[in-house]
Design a protein around this motif. Structure first.
Motif, PDB file in Angstrom:
ATOM      1  N   ILE A  17      -6.034  -7.537 -19.481  1.00 43.60           N
ATOM      2  CA  ILE A  17      -5.646  -7.242 -18.112  1.00 43.60           C
ATOM      3  C   ILE A  17      -4.331  -6.463 -18.131  1.00 43.60           C
ATOM      4  N   ALA A  18      -4.259  -5.377 -17.365  1.00 41.64           N
ATOM      5  CA  ALA A  18      -3.031  -4.585 -17.304  1.00 41.64           C
ATOM      6  C   ALA A  18      -2.817  -4.100 -15.874  1.00 41.64           C
ATOM      7  N   VAL A  19      -1.577  -3.751 -15.566  1.00 42.04           N
ATOM      8  CA  VAL A  19      -1.220  -3.243 -14.237  1.00 42.04           C
ATOM      9  C   VAL A  19      -0.661  -1.839 -14.389  1.00 42.04           C
ATOM     10  N   THR A  20      -1.140  -0.927 -13.546  1.00 41.38           N
ATOM     11  CA  THR A  20      -0.623   0.431 -13.548  1.00 41.38           C
ATOM     12  C   THR A  20      -0.285   0.829 -12.114  1.00 41.38           C
ATOM     13  N   ASN A  21       0.649   1.741 -11.956  1.00 44.76           N
ATOM     14  CA  ASN A  21       1.046   2.193 -10.624  1.00 44.76           C
ATOM     15  C   ASN A  21       0.629   3.643 -10.452  1.00 44.76           C
ATOM     16  N   ILE A  22      -0.318   3.874  -9.536  1.00 43.84           N
ATOM     17  CA  ILE A  22      -0.809   5.216  -9.255  1.00 43.84           C
ATOM     18  C   ILE A  22      -0.796   5.425  -7.752  1.00 43.84           C
ATOM     19  N   LEU A  23      -0.229   6.549  -7.316  1.00 41.90           N
ATOM     20  CA  LEU A  23      -0.161   6.881  -5.889  1.00 41.90           C
ATOM     21  C   LEU A  23       0.434   5.730  -5.085  1.00 41.90           C
ATOM     22  N   ASP A  24       1.507   5.174  -5.623  1.00 42.10           N
ATOM     23  CA  ASP A  24       2.235   4.072  -4.974  1.00 42.10           C
ATOM     24  C   ASP A  24       1.386   2.810  -4.806  1.00 42.10           C
ATOM     25  N   GLN A  25       0.388   2.662  -5.645  1.00 39.38           N
ATOM     26  CA  GLN A  25      -0.423   1.445  -5.638  1.00 39.38           C
ATOM     27  C   GLN A  25      -0.296   0.737  -6.982  1.00 39.38           C
ATOM     28  N   ASP A  57     -20.286 -14.699 -20.461  1.00 36.71           N
ATOM     29  CA  ASP A  57     -18.871 -15.054 -20.437  1.00 36.71           C
ATOM     30  C   ASP A  57     -18.010 -13.891 -19.981  1.00 36.71           C
ATOM     31  N   PHE A  58     -18.428 -12.659 -20.311  1.00 34.67           N
ATOM     32  CA  PHE A  58     -17.612 -11.502 -19.983  1.00 34.67           C
ATOM     33  C   PHE A  58     -18.033 -10.830 -18.671  1.00 34.67           C
ATOM     34  N   LEU A  59     -19.332 -10.808 -18.400  1.00 34.46           N
ATOM     35  CA  LEU A  59     -19.795 -10.150 -17.183  1.00 34.46           C
ATOM     36  C   LEU A  59     -19.261 -10.825 -15.919  1.00 34.46           C
ATOM     37  N   LYS A  60     -19.042 -12.139 -15.977  1.00 35.07           N
ATOM     38  CA  LYS A  60     -18.531 -12.831 -14.787  1.00 35.07           C
ATOM     39  C   LYS A  60     -17.142 -12.332 -14.387  1.00 35.07           C
ATOM     40  N   HIS A  61     -16.405 -11.770 -15.356  1.00 33.55           N
ATOM     41  CA  HIS A  61     -15.068 -11.261 -15.043  1.00 33.55           C
ATOM     42  C   HIS A  61     -15.121  -9.928 -14.280  1.00 33.55           C
ATOM     43  N   LEU A  62     -16.309  -9.365 -14.140  1.00 34.81           N
ATOM     44  CA  LEU A  62     -16.453  -8.119 -13.378  1.00 34.81           C
ATOM     45  C   LEU A  62     -16.794  -8.377 -11.920  1.00 34.81           C
ATOM     46  N   THR A  63     -17.191  -9.609 -11.586  1.00 38.84           N
ATOM     47  CA  THR A  63     -17.699  -9.883 -10.239  1.00 38.84           C
ATOM     48  C   THR A  63     -16.639  -9.707  -9.166  1.00 38.84           C
ATOM     49  N   ARG A  64     -15.363  -9.793  -9.525  1.00 45.17           N
ATOM     50  CA  ARG A  64     -14.303  -9.695  -8.518  1.00 45.17           C
ATOM     51  C   ARG A  64     -13.608  -8.339  -8.520  1.00 45.17           C
ATOM     52  N   THR A  65     -14.065  -7.428  -9.330  1.00 43.85           N
ATOM     53  CA  THR A  65     -13.475  -6.087  -9.320  1.00 43.85           C
ATOM     54  C   THR A  65     -13.971  -5.321  -8.096  1.00 43.85           C
ATOM     55  N   ARG A  66     -13.225  -4.277  -7.732  1.00 47.85           N
ATOM     56  CA  ARG A  66     -13.628  -3.449  -6.584  1.00 47.85           C
ATOM     57  C   ARG A  66     -14.322  -2.166  -7.023  1.00 47.85           C
ATOM     58  N   LYS A 125      -6.150   8.918 -10.742  1.00 48.19           N
ATOM     59  CA  LYS A 125      -5.777   9.322  -9.380  1.00 48.19           C
ATOM     60  C   LYS A 125      -6.977   9.245  -8.445  1.00 48.19           C
ATOM     61  N   TYR A 126      -8.127   9.660  -8.927  1.00 55.31           N
ATOM     62  CA  TYR A 126      -9.337   9.565  -8.116  1.00 55.31           C
ATOM     63  C   TYR A 126      -9.677   8.095  -7.846  1.00 55.31           C
ATOM     64  N   THR A 127      -9.519   7.282  -8.869  1.00 50.05           N
ATOM     65  CA  THR A 127      -9.796   5.850  -8.713  1.00 50.05           C
ATOM     66  C   THR A 127      -8.892   5.238  -7.654  1.00 50.05           C
ATOM     67  N   ALA A 128      -7.606   5.579  -7.715  1.00 47.85           N
ATOM     68  CA  ALA A 128      -6.653   5.051  -6.737  1.00 47.85           C
ATOM     69  C   ALA A 128      -6.997   5.512  -5.324  1.00 47.85           C
ATOM     70  N   SER A 129      -7.483   6.725  -5.203  1.00 50.25           N
ATOM     71  CA  SER A 129      -7.791   7.259  -3.864  1.00 50.25           C
ATOM     72  C   SER A 129      -8.957   6.521  -3.226  1.00 50.25           C
ATOM     73  N   ILE A 130      -9.974   6.159  -3.992  1.00 47.58           N
ATOM     74  CA  ILE A 130     -11.114   5.464  -3.380  1.00 47.58           C
ATOM     75  C   ILE A 130     -10.810   3.979  -3.181  1.00 47.58           C
ATOM     76  N   LEU A 131      -9.869   3.427  -3.967  1.00 44.42           N
ATOM     77  CA  LEU A 131      -9.502   2.024  -3.776  1.00 44.42           C
ATOM     78  C   LEU A 131      -8.871   1.778  -2.416  1.00 44.42           C
ATOM     79  N   LYS A 132      -8.236   2.822  -1.853  1.00 45.44           N
ATOM     80  CA  LYS A 132      -7.600   2.654  -0.534  1.00 45.44           C
ATOM     81  C   LYS A 132      -8.611   2.308   0.543  1.00 45.44           C
TER      82      LYS A 132
END
Length: 429
Positions: free
Chosen positions: A199-207, A230-239, A322-329
């Motif tokens: 797990i990591a945190v990155t800051n893109i477009l002020d997010q 065991d691993f696929l369940k960790h994807l269920t909460r991603t956006r 950057k594209y990922t950050a734009s659609i996350l909004k």
């Protein structure tokens, strides 16, 4: 080491005992009762934190006890409240109560600093001052604090991340993660190097965007092959999912095969995963055949956006994130699930029940009446049978609470043996 499921034992603090004392000083030889109440025990509180990303801290430390309340003391001084035990868990931790062979969801910790009070500390006992009346002005007894129970709970982690990186082993997911954050996952030029989610945190477009690198999936992952479940369940909460594909085809698989297999595994695991917004990241494009990439784009058409990157040298990565950050909004964050219940059983403090046992004696069969329940447990906390006032108080409470009438209705007669909790007596009218 990564740990995402563990069973622990928790216990709230016991209540402190009430105190028995009478006020005395050089001017007062026979003052009234001044025994203070015991303090309440500490609570068990689960707290969400971003400082850890798995349950490894619980590998060896599996017992969490809150501090007991202090005993009361003279001059009406109440005992101090016990210190609560804070249990820090990573975001995405679900807390389950063990109910026979089943488990019942108690809380879902998904926000930083979110708190869930699983257990309340036991109430402190009353000091002798509490029992003073106009007729009984010198009670020489007090009440003990409530003794709390131990409970076992299951902690299960479903990682919370905005973005999940999926793909076959050695596709370049860990390399991509290292390029977009300060994460330093183990990276090597052979398959299966990632053994647990990173797990990591990155800051893109002020997010601030949380990214999860899920260990490489293989065919059959949705059925548990290669720790798939065991691993696929960790994807269920991603956006959003970023499907990283090795465009070089050096592993002996074609791009379209990689794409189809991972799609199939996501779909078979859950419709929720299959329908998540997705981005395709074709990696290692510097050593890929341009015609292969061109044909892949034709087959996929415009179903998902496709980015060509070279993760090792960070080429194309900035455009991807950057594209990922734009659609996350435009994709709402995970909504908080409600806390369903408290761990402690909800009981009626005025409830009691009577059962009868037959005991064989020399004179024949003898009926023994046993009174049990929350009312009894609370009542006997203040009983000191060697003290006459305490004994009288106990007898009055038996009458006032309706226990005596209920015993008579159950068949109790003169001379019957009665057990009220641990107290035994012979009934005399």
């Amino acid at each position: 080491m990564f740990l995402d499921k563990v069973t622990i034992t928790i216990k709230a603090g016991n209540g402190g005992n009430g105190h028995v004392s009478f006020f005395r000083d050089k001017l007062t030889m026979k003052g009234g009762p001044d025994g203070g109440d015991g303090g309440r025990g500490g609570d068990i509180i689960f707290v969400g934190t971003t400082r850890v990303d798995n349950l490894i801290d619980f590998r060896f430390n599996k017992k969490f006890y809150a501090e007991a309340g202090a005993n009361g003391s003279k001059r009406h001084r109440s005992g101090a409240t016990g210190k609560s035990q804070l249990v820090y868990v990573p975001l995405g931790t679900k807390i389950y109560k063990i109910n026979n062979e089943n488990k019942e969801l108690l809380a879902d910790i998904i926000d930083d600093e979110q708190q869930f009070v699983a257990l309340r500390g036991g109430a402190g006992g009353k000091g002798n001052n509490f029992f003073a009346t106009s007729k009984k002005q010198t009670p020489n007894f007090s009440q003990t604090g409530i003794i709390t129970k131990e409970y076992q709970v299951i902690l299960e982690l479903n990682s919370i991340a905005d973005v999940g990186l999926v793909g076959f082993p050695n596709a370049g997911k860990s390399t991509l993660l290292s390029m977009i954050s300060r994460s330093n996952p183990k990276i090597a030029s052979y398959p299966f190097t990632t053994l647990s989610p990173n797990i990591a945190v990155t800051n893109i477009l002020d997010q601030n965007i949380i990214v999860a690198d899920i260990p490489g999936l293989i065919e059959g992952a949705s059925q548990g092959i290669g720790l798939g479940h065991d691993f696929l369940k960790h994807l269920t909460r991603t956006r959003v999912l970023i499907h990283v594909i090795d465009a070089s085809e050096q592993e002996g698989r074609t791009i379209i095969d990689d794409y189809n297999v991972i799609n199939k595994e996501l779909s078979e695991f859950s419709n929720e995963l299959a329908n998540k917004p997705r981005i395709i990241a074709l990696n290692k494009c510097d050593i890929a055949d341009p015609e292969v990439i061109k044909n892949f784009r034709k087959k996929i058409k415009s179903k998902y956006p496709i980015f060509e990157i070279i993760g090792a040298i960070n080429q194309g990565v900035v455009e991807l994130v950057k594209y990922t950050a734009s659609i996350l909004k435009d994709i709402p964050k995970l909504s908080l699930e409600p806390i369903f219940t408290t761990l402690e059983e909800q009981v009626n403090k005025n409830e009691f029940h009577i059962r009868m046992e037959i005991e064989n004696t020399k004179s024949g069969e003898e009926k023994i009446f046993i009174v049990e329940g929350p009312l009894v447990e609370n009542l006997i906390r203040g009983v000191v049978l060697t003290d006459s006032e305490s004994n009288h108080y106990f007898q009055r409470r038996l009458v006032q609470s309706g226990i005596i009438d209920a015993l008579k209705n159950a068949g109790m007669t003169q001379g019957s043996i009665v057990h009220v909790g641990e107290v035994e007596f012979e009934f005399v009218e």
